[in-house]
Design a protein around this motif. Sequence first.
Motif, PDB file in Angstrom:
ATOM      1  N   VAL A  14       0.774  -1.242   0.138  1.00 26.90           N
ATOM      2  CA  VAL A  14       0.064   0.080  -0.100  1.00 26.90           C
ATOM      3  C   VAL A  14       0.834   1.102   0.019  1.00 26.90           C
ATOM      4  N   TYR A  15       1.969   0.955   0.832  1.00 16.42           N
ATOM      5  CA  TYR A  15       2.983   2.237   0.836  1.00 16.42           C
ATOM      6  C   TYR A  15       3.467   2.746  -0.603  1.00 16.42           C
ATOM      7  N   THR A  16       3.742   1.355  -1.386  1.00 14.83           N
ATOM      8  CA  THR A  16       4.286   1.604  -2.612  1.00 14.83           C
ATOM      9  C   THR A  16       3.199   2.315  -3.864  1.00 14.83           C
ATOM     10  N   TYR A  17       2.072   1.739  -3.433  1.00 14.42           N
ATOM     11  CA  TYR A  17       0.802   2.371  -4.274  1.00 14.42           C
ATOM     12  C   TYR A  17       0.571   3.616  -4.129  1.00 14.42           C
ATOM     13  N   ILE A  18       0.558   4.182  -3.012  1.00 15.71           N
ATOM     14  CA  ILE A  18       0.362   5.616  -2.462  1.00 15.71           C
ATOM     15  C   ILE A  18       1.776   6.550  -3.089  1.00 15.71           C
ATOM     16  N   VAL A  19       2.735   6.188  -3.090  1.00 18.80           N
ATOM     17  CA  VAL A  19       3.917   6.714  -3.832  1.00 18.80           C
ATOM     18  C   VAL A  19       3.516   6.846  -5.229  1.00 18.80           C
ATOM     19  N   LEU A  20       3.307   5.759  -5.775  1.00 22.40           N
ATOM     20  CA  LEU A  20       2.823   5.722  -7.473  1.00 22.40           C
ATOM     21  C   LEU A  20       1.668   6.758  -7.732  1.00 22.40           C
ATOM     22  N   ILE A  21       0.707   6.695  -7.049  1.00 24.65           N
ATOM     23  CA  ILE A  21      -0.547   7.558  -7.225  1.00 24.65           C
ATOM     24  C   ILE A  21      -0.107   9.132  -7.027  1.00 24.65           C
ATOM     25  N   SER A  74      -3.417   6.642   7.509  1.00 27.88           N
ATOM     26  CA  SER A  74      -4.237   5.295   7.908  1.00 27.88           C
ATOM     27  C   SER A  74      -3.199   4.275   7.558  1.00 27.88           C
ATOM     28  N   THR A  75      -2.591   4.127   7.030  1.00 22.77           N
ATOM     29  CA  THR A  75      -1.850   2.840   6.850  1.00 22.77           C
ATOM     30  C   THR A  75      -0.712   2.718   7.867  1.00 22.77           C
ATOM     31  N   SER A  76      -0.023   4.059   8.039  1.00 21.07           N
ATOM     32  CA  SER A  76       0.934   4.066   9.395  1.00 21.07           C
ATOM     33  C   SER A  76       0.110   3.732  10.519  1.00 21.07           C
ATOM     34  N   LYS A  77      -0.841   4.304  10.799  1.00 21.87           N
ATOM     35  CA  LYS A  77      -1.572   4.142  12.113  1.00 21.87           C
ATOM     36  C   LYS A  77      -2.670   2.934  12.116  1.00 21.87           C
ATOM     37  N   LYS A  78      -2.671   1.889  10.923  1.00 20.82           N
ATOM     38  CA  LYS A  78      -3.321   0.752  10.817  1.00 20.82           C
ATOM     39  C   LYS A  78      -4.685   0.960  11.361  1.00 20.82           C
ATOM     40  N   ASN A  79      -5.393   2.189  11.043  1.00 18.45           N
ATOM     41  CA  ASN A  79      -6.707   2.367  11.234  1.00 18.45           C
ATOM     42  C   ASN A  79      -7.750   2.085  10.313  1.00 18.45           C
ATOM     43  N   ARG A  80      -8.470   1.258  10.571  1.00 22.08           N
ATOM     44  CA  ARG A  80      -9.663   0.506   9.814  1.00 22.08           C
ATOM     45  C   ARG A  80     -10.575   1.252   8.894  1.00 22.08           C
ATOM     46  N   CYS A  81     -10.889   2.528   9.879  1.00 28.52           N
ATOM     47  CA  CYS A  81     -11.881   3.633   9.476  1.00 28.52           C
ATOM     48  C   CYS A  81     -11.311   4.274   8.557  1.00 28.52           C
ATOM     49  N   TYR A  82     -10.107   4.871   8.597  1.00 25.86           N
ATOM     50  CA  TYR A  82      -9.616   5.622   7.447  1.00 25.86           C
ATOM     51  C   TYR A  82      -9.126   4.698   6.385  1.00 25.86           C
ATOM     52  N   LEU A  83      -8.804   3.720   6.558  1.00 27.13           N
ATOM     53  CA  LEU A  83      -8.210   2.859   5.286  1.00 27.13           C
ATOM     54  C   LEU A  83      -9.538   2.621   4.741  1.00 27.13           C
ATOM     55  N   GLY A  84     -10.750   2.321   5.233  1.00 22.31           N
ATOM     56  CA  GLY A  84     -11.835   2.263   4.456  1.00 22.31           C
ATOM     57  C   GLY A  84     -12.414   3.554   3.616  1.00 22.31           C
ATOM     58  N   CYS A 220      -5.196  -4.016  -2.612  1.00 16.98           N
ATOM     59  CA  CYS A 220      -4.048  -4.275  -1.798  1.00 16.98           C
ATOM     60  C   CYS A 220      -4.603  -3.215  -0.606  1.00 16.98           C
ATOM     61  N   VAL A 221      -5.371  -2.250  -0.910  1.00 16.98           N
ATOM     62  CA  VAL A 221      -5.949  -1.229   0.225  1.00 16.98           C
ATOM     63  C   VAL A 221      -7.092  -2.224   0.977  1.00 16.98           C
ATOM     64  N   ILE A 222      -8.057  -2.860  -0.147  1.00 17.45           N
ATOM     65  CA  ILE A 222      -9.109  -3.560   0.679  1.00 17.45           C
ATOM     66  C   ILE A 222      -8.596  -4.787   1.422  1.00 17.45           C
ATOM     67  N   GLN A 223      -7.659  -5.434   0.993  1.00 19.49           N
ATOM     68  CA  GLN A 223      -7.175  -6.663   1.544  1.00 19.49           C
ATOM     69  C   GLN A 223      -6.428  -6.262   2.817  1.00 19.49           C
ATOM     70  N   LEU A 224      -5.773  -5.029   3.162  1.00 20.13           N
ATOM     71  CA  LEU A 224      -5.201  -4.806   4.274  1.00 20.13           C
ATOM     72  C   LEU A 224      -6.149  -4.039   5.242  1.00 20.13           C
ATOM     73  N   THR A 225      -7.310  -3.816   4.774  1.00 18.01           N
ATOM     74  CA  THR A 225      -8.410  -3.470   5.460  1.00 18.01           C
ATOM     75  C   THR A 225      -9.159  -4.471   6.019  1.00 18.01           C
ATOM     76  N   VAL A 226      -9.191  -5.521   5.355  1.00 14.96           N
ATOM     77  CA  VAL A 226      -9.844  -6.858   5.673  1.00 14.96           C
ATOM     78  C   VAL A 226      -8.996  -7.727   6.823  1.00 14.96           C
ATOM     79  N   LEU A 227      -7.705  -7.629   6.707  1.00 18.41           N
ATOM     80  CA  LEU A 227      -6.657  -8.192   7.676  1.00 18.41           C
ATOM     81  C   LEU A 227      -6.803  -7.526   8.793  1.00 18.41           C
ATOM     82  N   LEU A 228      -6.849  -6.348   8.920  1.00 14.24           N
ATOM     83  CA  LEU A 228      -7.092  -5.675  10.205  1.00 14.24           C
ATOM     84  C   LEU A 228      -8.028  -5.980  10.967  1.00 14.24           C
ATOM     85  N   LYS A 229      -9.279  -6.442  10.433  1.00 15.74           N
ATOM     86  CA  LYS A 229     -10.558  -6.717  10.980  1.00 15.74           C
ATOM     87  C   LYS A 229     -10.311  -8.052  11.844  1.00 15.74           C
TER      88      LYS A 229
END
Length: 288
Positions: A14-21, A74-84, A220-229
């Motif tokens: 997700v970090y790599t994806y954010i840099v690319l965007i 949201s990725t650095s803090k592993k916050n599911r709300c902000y990731l969603g 990747c963003v959706i999968q990380l959100t699901v894993l943190l649940k």
Amino acid sequence: MRLSSRIKCFKYLVYTYIVLISICAGVQIVIGSFLLWSHQQYSKIVDNQFWEPFVTIICLGLVSILICYVGWTSTSKKNRCYLGLFAGGLVVLIIVQFLTSGWIFAMRYQMLTPAEIAIENSHSEYLVKTSQDPTHLWNRLQRDLQCCGKGGAGDYHNSKQKALPWSCCAKPINPNDPPCSFVYQRGCLHVLVDSIQYHLLICALTSVSAALVQSLGIFCVIQLTVLLKRPTLNISSPDSENQIRPKKHTREMIPLAQQQQHMPTPHHIKPKPVAPPKVEEIMKSSLG
């Protein structure tokens, strides 16, 4: 793969994806700004039309950077709300990018008639005033685009002035040639319209490319959100798996003789002392 390893892997993806965007958004802003600057040079000739797509892709680039900031936090803090919220914002942004590209393509094919009308009116005003003003916009247009008149050099021969403006004359290759030995023959109407259509094409392709790049890592963003649940007990330490498993009773593995040795001995119950019968009671019982 343990849950902690999967979360760590998707986190760096997700970090790599954010840099690319972010890089894509920066390129989108630069391209939009350059196209807007190029269009503003001759926008008065087309009655200040067709500038909206360039401003739109600049705004979409700024929105992309704002969404990337939310995603990084949201990725650095592993916050599911902000990731969603980050995933939802990306989905909306991708849809808007595709819709914007379709709108720009439609404008590109429908701009011919209004652009021709605006150019004809602007050229008529240019003929009414003076064509020898070096600061006039039409003189700059004819010099930069190497064109002459609306439809060609014949527009000036048919006018009242009967004289070509200096901007229709090309620089002579031979210094001994007369000043206006070569005249641009193509008209500025089609040259300017083709230039605007080309800029709109670049703008539409930029929007489509940005949408495709933004679609690459949404999984990747959706999968990380699901894993943190899931329960985070497995993330604390590698030995936590042993803490979750129920402990087996070790008593079943000990031989019977050793089990009897370890069995606690029962406590002996001491009898309560009984008081001896009194003498008076014994006398009464004997007399009776």
